[in-house]
Design a protein around this motif. Structure first.
Motif, PDB file in Angstrom:
ATOM      1  N   GLY A  18       0.659  -1.289   0.106  1.00  0.00           N
ATOM      2  CA  GLY A  18      -0.124  -0.024  -0.106  1.00  0.00           C
ATOM      3  C   GLY A  18       0.748   1.294   0.233  1.00  0.00           C
ATOM      4  O   GLY A  18       0.587   2.027  -0.740  1.00  0.00           O
ATOM      5  N   SER A  91      15.457  -7.712   4.921  1.00  0.00           N
ATOM      6  CA  SER A  91      16.181  -8.463   3.952  1.00  0.00           C
ATOM      7  C   SER A  91      15.462  -8.130   2.467  1.00  0.00           C
ATOM      8  O   SER A  91      14.454  -8.948   2.455  1.00  0.00           O
ATOM      9  CB  SER A  91      16.474  -9.783   4.153  1.00  0.00           C
ATOM     10  N   GLY A 196      12.860  -8.308  13.422  1.00  0.00           N
ATOM     11  CA  GLY A 196      11.669  -8.572  14.342  1.00  0.00           C
ATOM     12  C   GLY A 196      11.268  -7.537  15.285  1.00  0.00           C
ATOM     13  O   GLY A 196      10.597  -7.377  16.215  1.00  0.00           O
ATOM     14  N   TYR A 228     -10.630   1.279   9.614  1.00  0.00           N
ATOM     15  CA  TYR A 228     -10.821  -0.218   9.355  1.00  0.00           C
ATOM     16  C   TYR A 228     -11.796  -0.280   8.196  1.00  0.00           C
ATOM     17  O   TYR A 228     -13.133   0.163   8.505  1.00  0.00           O
ATOM     18  CB  TYR A 228     -11.177  -1.005  10.588  1.00  0.00           C
ATOM     19  N   VAL A 229     -11.321  -0.832   7.271  1.00  0.00           N
ATOM     20  CA  VAL A 229     -12.388  -1.147   6.006  1.00  0.00           C
ATOM     21  C   VAL A 229     -13.085  -2.456   6.280  1.00  0.00           C
ATOM     22  O   VAL A 229     -12.288  -3.376   6.167  1.00  0.00           O
ATOM     23  CB  VAL A 229     -11.919  -0.896   4.643  1.00  0.00           C
ATOM     24  N   ALA A 263      -4.202  -4.787   2.092  1.00  0.00           N
ATOM     25  CA  ALA A 263      -4.396  -4.957   3.733  1.00  0.00           C
ATOM     26  C   ALA A 263      -3.508  -6.205   4.021  1.00  0.00           C
ATOM     27  O   ALA A 263      -3.852  -6.796   5.084  1.00  0.00           O
ATOM     28  CB  ALA A 263      -6.022  -5.255   3.979  1.00  0.00           C
ATOM     29  N   SER A 428       4.061 -14.840   8.385  1.00  0.00           N
ATOM     30  CA  SER A 428       4.616 -13.328   8.002  1.00  0.00           C
ATOM     31  C   SER A 428       4.997 -13.262   6.497  1.00  0.00           C
ATOM     32  O   SER A 428       4.940 -11.974   6.044  1.00  0.00           O
ATOM     33  CB  SER A 428       5.767 -13.053   8.895  1.00  0.00           C
ATOM     34  N   ASN A 472      12.828 -13.860   0.166  1.00  0.00           N
ATOM     35  CA  ASN A 472      11.978 -12.814   0.937  1.00  0.00           C
ATOM     36  C   ASN A 472      11.064 -12.022   0.059  1.00  0.00           C
ATOM     37  O   ASN A 472      11.603 -11.607  -0.743  1.00  0.00           O
ATOM     38  CB  ASN A 472      12.437 -12.027   2.122  1.00  0.00           C
ATOM     39  N   ALA A 474       9.458  -9.241   0.171  1.00  0.00           N
ATOM     40  CA  ALA A 474       9.082  -7.502   0.424  1.00  0.00           C
ATOM     41  C   ALA A 474       9.401  -6.902  -0.754  1.00  0.00           C
ATOM     42  O   ALA A 474       8.698  -5.929  -1.203  1.00  0.00           O
ATOM     43  CB  ALA A 474       9.353  -6.972   1.659  1.00  0.00           C
TER      44      ALA A 474
HETATM   45  C1  LIG Z   1       9.057 -10.374  11.954  1.00  0.00           C
HETATM   46  C2  LIG Z   1       9.030 -10.293  10.458  1.00  0.00           C
HETATM   47  C3  LIG Z   1      10.266 -10.305   9.798  1.00  0.00           C
HETATM   48  C4  LIG Z   1      10.087 -10.234   8.352  1.00  0.00           C
HETATM   49  N1  LIG Z   1      11.298  -9.912   7.578  1.00  0.00           N
HETATM   50  C5  LIG Z   1      11.229  -9.923   6.463  1.00  0.00           C
HETATM   51  C6  LIG Z   1      12.276  -9.684   5.610  1.00  0.00           C
HETATM   52  O1  LIG Z   1      13.546  -9.673   6.089  1.00  0.00           O
HETATM   53  N2  LIG Z   1      12.014  -9.455   4.253  1.00  0.00           N
HETATM   54  C7  LIG Z   1      11.326  -9.688   3.522  1.00  0.00           C
HETATM   55  O2  LIG Z   1      10.912  -9.319   2.366  1.00  0.00           O
HETATM   56  N3  LIG Z   1       9.955  -9.879   4.204  1.00  0.00           N
HETATM   57  C8  LIG Z   1       9.913 -10.078   5.602  1.00  0.00           C
HETATM   58  N4  LIG Z   1       8.722 -10.118   6.408  1.00  0.00           N
HETATM   59  C9  LIG Z   1       7.585 -10.302   5.684  1.00  0.00           C
HETATM   60  C10 LIG Z   1       6.998  -8.674   5.012  1.00  0.00           C
HETATM   61  O3  LIG Z   1       7.051  -7.906   6.190  1.00  0.00           O
HETATM   62  C11 LIG Z   1       5.559  -8.947   4.383  1.00  0.00           C
HETATM   63  O4  LIG Z   1       6.060  -9.859   3.080  1.00  0.00           O
HETATM   64  C12 LIG Z   1       5.235  -7.549   3.894  1.00  0.00           C
HETATM   65  O5  LIG Z   1       5.165  -6.544   4.718  1.00  0.00           O
HETATM   66  C13 LIG Z   1       3.771  -7.761   3.460  1.00  0.00           C
HETATM   67  O6  LIG Z   1       3.446  -6.545   2.620  1.00  0.00           O
HETATM   68  P1  LIG Z   1       1.874  -6.512   2.478  1.00  0.00           P
HETATM   69  O7  LIG Z   1       1.607  -4.875   1.652  1.00  0.00           O
HETATM   70  O8  LIG Z   1       1.377  -7.511   1.745  1.00  0.00           O
HETATM   71  O9  LIG Z   1       1.253  -6.352   3.778  1.00  0.00           O
HETATM   72  P2  LIG Z   1       1.349  -5.989   5.278  1.00  0.00           P
HETATM   73  O10 LIG Z   1       2.751  -5.094   5.127  1.00  0.00           O
HETATM   74  O11 LIG Z   1       1.312  -6.405   6.263  1.00  0.00           O
HETATM   75  O12 LIG Z   1       0.612  -4.693   5.288  1.00  0.00           O
HETATM   76  C14 LIG Z   1      -0.913  -4.725   5.308  1.00  0.00           C
HETATM   77  C15 LIG Z   1      -1.644  -3.524   5.823  1.00  0.00           C
HETATM   78  O13 LIG Z   1      -2.908  -3.369   5.909  1.00  0.00           O
HETATM   79  C16 LIG Z   1      -3.498  -2.808   7.251  1.00  0.00           C
HETATM   80  N5  LIG Z   1      -4.716  -3.483   7.056  1.00  0.00           N
HETATM   81  C17 LIG Z   1      -5.322  -4.821   7.419  1.00  0.00           C
HETATM   82  N6  LIG Z   1      -6.619  -4.814   7.492  1.00  0.00           N
HETATM   83  C18 LIG Z   1      -6.994  -3.825   7.299  1.00  0.00           C
HETATM   84  C19 LIG Z   1      -8.237  -3.348   6.945  1.00  0.00           C
HETATM   85  N7  LIG Z   1      -9.528  -4.034   6.977  1.00  0.00           N
HETATM   86  N8  LIG Z   1      -8.684  -2.095   6.906  1.00  0.00           N
HETATM   87  C20 LIG Z   1      -7.594  -1.214   6.648  1.00  0.00           C
HETATM   88  N9  LIG Z   1      -6.208  -1.561   6.859  1.00  0.00           N
HETATM   89  C21 LIG Z   1      -6.008  -2.799   7.166  1.00  0.00           C
HETATM   90  C22 LIG Z   1      -2.607  -3.311   8.150  1.00  0.00           C
HETATM   91  O14 LIG Z   1      -2.808  -2.902   9.342  1.00  0.00           O
HETATM   92  C23 LIG Z   1      -1.120  -3.176   7.576  1.00  0.00           C
HETATM   93  O15 LIG Z   1      -0.843  -2.103   7.805  1.00  0.00           O
HETATM   94  C24 LIG Z   1       8.804 -10.208   7.616  1.00  0.00           C
HETATM   95  C25 LIG Z   1       7.699 -10.313   8.509  1.00  0.00           C
HETATM   96  C26 LIG Z   1       7.817 -10.123   9.866  1.00  0.00           C
HETATM   97  C27 LIG Z   1       6.198 -10.111  10.855  1.00  0.00           C
END
Ligand SMILES: Cc1cc2nc3c(=O)[nH]c(=O)nc-3n(C[C@H](O)[C@H](O)[C@H](O)COP(=O)(O)OP(=O)(O)OC[C@H]3O[C@@H](n4cnc5c(N)ncnc54)[C@H](O)[C@@H]3O)c2cc1C
Length: 490
Positions: A18, A91, A196, A228-229, A263, A428, A472, A474
């Protein structure tokens, strides 16, 4: 305060997908409203406390999901501005070219993506610059058209010695691509609480610091926290017209021309399922993947580990071929684990035992690809709760890489190797719940992550991944969000 608002593009969720998407749109002069259920994570002394973060779970939401048999669990999510990136290990490797193509494993298929590594490559470069990635080109890496923006992190002496021992076993360890602010004059102090933990110095390349805040600074992007959506609503023509939910307990309604879901893979799927939209394929929530991951603690009792910033190296020798013609995965150092963090998993072991262990252990992540299976899915049950059906897939590859890791580490002097296999709650790296593809009957979104069913709906988080690869996720989420941001009609 915003309760009834409107924007050109409404983005739901401010995590990696996002925030990066909002940044990309802002560069094009598009007005964006980001709705984030969480608030800003405070910078405070507890950010660096293992007790606060891991024992008392200070930054974890009070959210319970349920396994298919009804067992409750606390998922690996963080509902704050920046999402999971606020605590991630930063990472930031690229997937490999092969990850975008179909791979037939002995026990499962990793499907092709509807675009290639070459299509994403320029956006990987953009994402690496946005997230200040430090790295060096090495063996077993994909080709790149632009260099890493910053030089690789140096290994501390303890790590360098282990890598020397591993090289003696014939493997080629290299530096991990890391997003931390170690630029000249940068804010990173190379502390021991990165992976972490949230960064108290804003020196970790998370989505809030690197993408969302700069996007907001352009004046094009507004952020609403605590929003919250619950569902998306359509008009008679089937277009999404409104995001509906609540803001600090009050009703929230936001209208827009275009909506982008970010989300997180489970919550984006849950939101679409609650809304009853975009599911002509019947695939929303299905093909949930999380990687096959195991943490390893390797102990060499003769060599105290005095490392501070441990997460600097990885071994990719087995990524494309485990020696039997099939891919393996990656071995990656993780942040140094403290005894109190170990105790959250081995609860019966006394701290007096764990402390000397932690002082002599080096911790790794063993990561291999899981393959998509429609039976692995997110659904909303009749009480409105989020249910996760999950069985490990393609796990024989994981067993093989684990065996290889044990063998290598033992040969390098680590007499004991302890494992913690990731369970249903350690999700995660979740992805795949609204897969991208060319065929509307076999995918939820098209190659540009636009819904096959609804013209003004995009999915820009990890939900679109057709397969998980074994790196990973991200950076790939970020690169894709930048790619899609260029496609959205202005
Ligand atoms: C401890 C840890 C270590 C990690 N280390 C790595 C790493 O080293 N390298 C790597 O590539 N990845 C790592 N990851 C994974 C990485 O963080 C995720 O893959 C990435 O953040 C996912 O992105 P995303 O946009 O899909 O979701 P997210 O980053 O989880 O974002 C989702 C967002 O949506 C919001 N949301 C959820 N539901 C709603 C709703 N209904 N209405 C409004 N808002 C909402 C949440 O609050 C959140 O802010 C790690 C994760 C963790 C937990």
């Amino acid at each position: 305060m915003v309760r009834d608002a409107a924007a050109d593009v409404v983005v739901i969720g401010s995590g990696m997908g996002g925030s990066t998407f909002a940044w990309g749109l802002a560069q094009r002069g598009i007005d964006v409203l980001v709705l984030e259920r969480g608030h800003r994570l405070p910078r405070e002394p507890e950010n660096t406390s293992a007790e606060a973060v891991f024992v008392h779970r200070r930054y974890k939401p009070h959210d319970t999901w349920y396994a298919e048999d009804g067992t409750p669990f606390a998922p690996g999510v963080h509902y704050v501005v920046g999402g999971n990136t606020k605590v991630y290990g930063s990472s930031l490797p690229r997937l490999r070219e092969r990850d975008f193509e179909e791979t037939a494993y002995p026990s499962g298929i990793s499907p092709a993506w509807p675009f290639s590594y070459a299509d994403l490559e320029p956006f990987y470069g953009m994402a690496e610059r946005l997230y200040n990635v430090h790295g060096t080109t090495a063996e077993f890496e994909p080709w790149r058209s632009t260099p890493y923006p910053y030089p690789a992190l140096e290994h501390e002496p303890y790590v360098a010695e282990t890598l020397r021992r591993l090289r003696e076993q014939g493997v080629h360890p290299t530096t991990t691509a890391m997003g931390v602010d170690l630029r000249p004059g940068g804010a990173c102090i190379r502390c021991g609480t990165c992976d972490g933990f949230p960064c108290r110095w804003d020196a970790k390349s998370d989505a809030e610091v690197c993408a969302l805040d700069p996007a907001v600074a352009t004046g094009r992007v507004r952020l609403v926290t605590g929003a919250y959506v619950d569902r998306l609503e359509t008009d008679a023509s089937g277009r999404i017209v409104r995001a509906v939910g609540h803001l600090d307990g009050e009703p929230l309604e936001v209208t827009g021309d275009t909506f982008a879901l970010a989300a997180g893979a489970a919550n984006s799927a849950a939101l679409l399922l609650r809304s009853g939209v975009a599911n002509s394929s019947g695939l929303i929530g299905k093909r949930y993947m999380v990687h096959n991951n195991t943490h390893i603690a390797a102990i060499d009792p003769r060599r105290p580990n005095d490392v501070i910033f441990q997460k600097t190296a990885c071994v990719n020798d087995f990524y494309d071929d485990m020696g039997d013609g099939y891919p393996g995965g990656t071995l990656q150092l993780i942040g140094k684990v403290q005894a109190s963090m170990m105790k959250t998993h081995v609860t019966r072991a006394p701290l007096s035992l764990l402390k000397p262990m932690a002082a002599r252990s080096m911790e790794w992540l063993v990561m291999t690809e899981d393959t998509p299976d429609a039976a692995n899915r997110i659904r909303i049950d009749d009480q409105g709760r989020l249910r996760v059906s999950w069985q490990r897939t393609n796990y024989d590859r994981h067993e093989m890489l684990l065996a290889k890791a044990r063998e290598l580490l033992r040969a390098a002097g680590y007499v004991a190797v302890f494992e913690q296999r990731f369970d249903i709650s350690m999700n995660s790296h979740m992805c795949g719940t609204a897969v991208a593809g060319e065929d509307p009957s076999a995918s939820v979104v098209d190659a540009h992550c636009r819904s096959h069913d609804i013209e003004n709906l995009y999915v820009v988080d990890s939900s679109f991944f057709p397969s998980s690869g074994a790196q990973n996720p991200a950076l790939t989420i970020a690169a894709n969000a930048l790619r899609v941001a260029e496609q959205v009609p202005a």
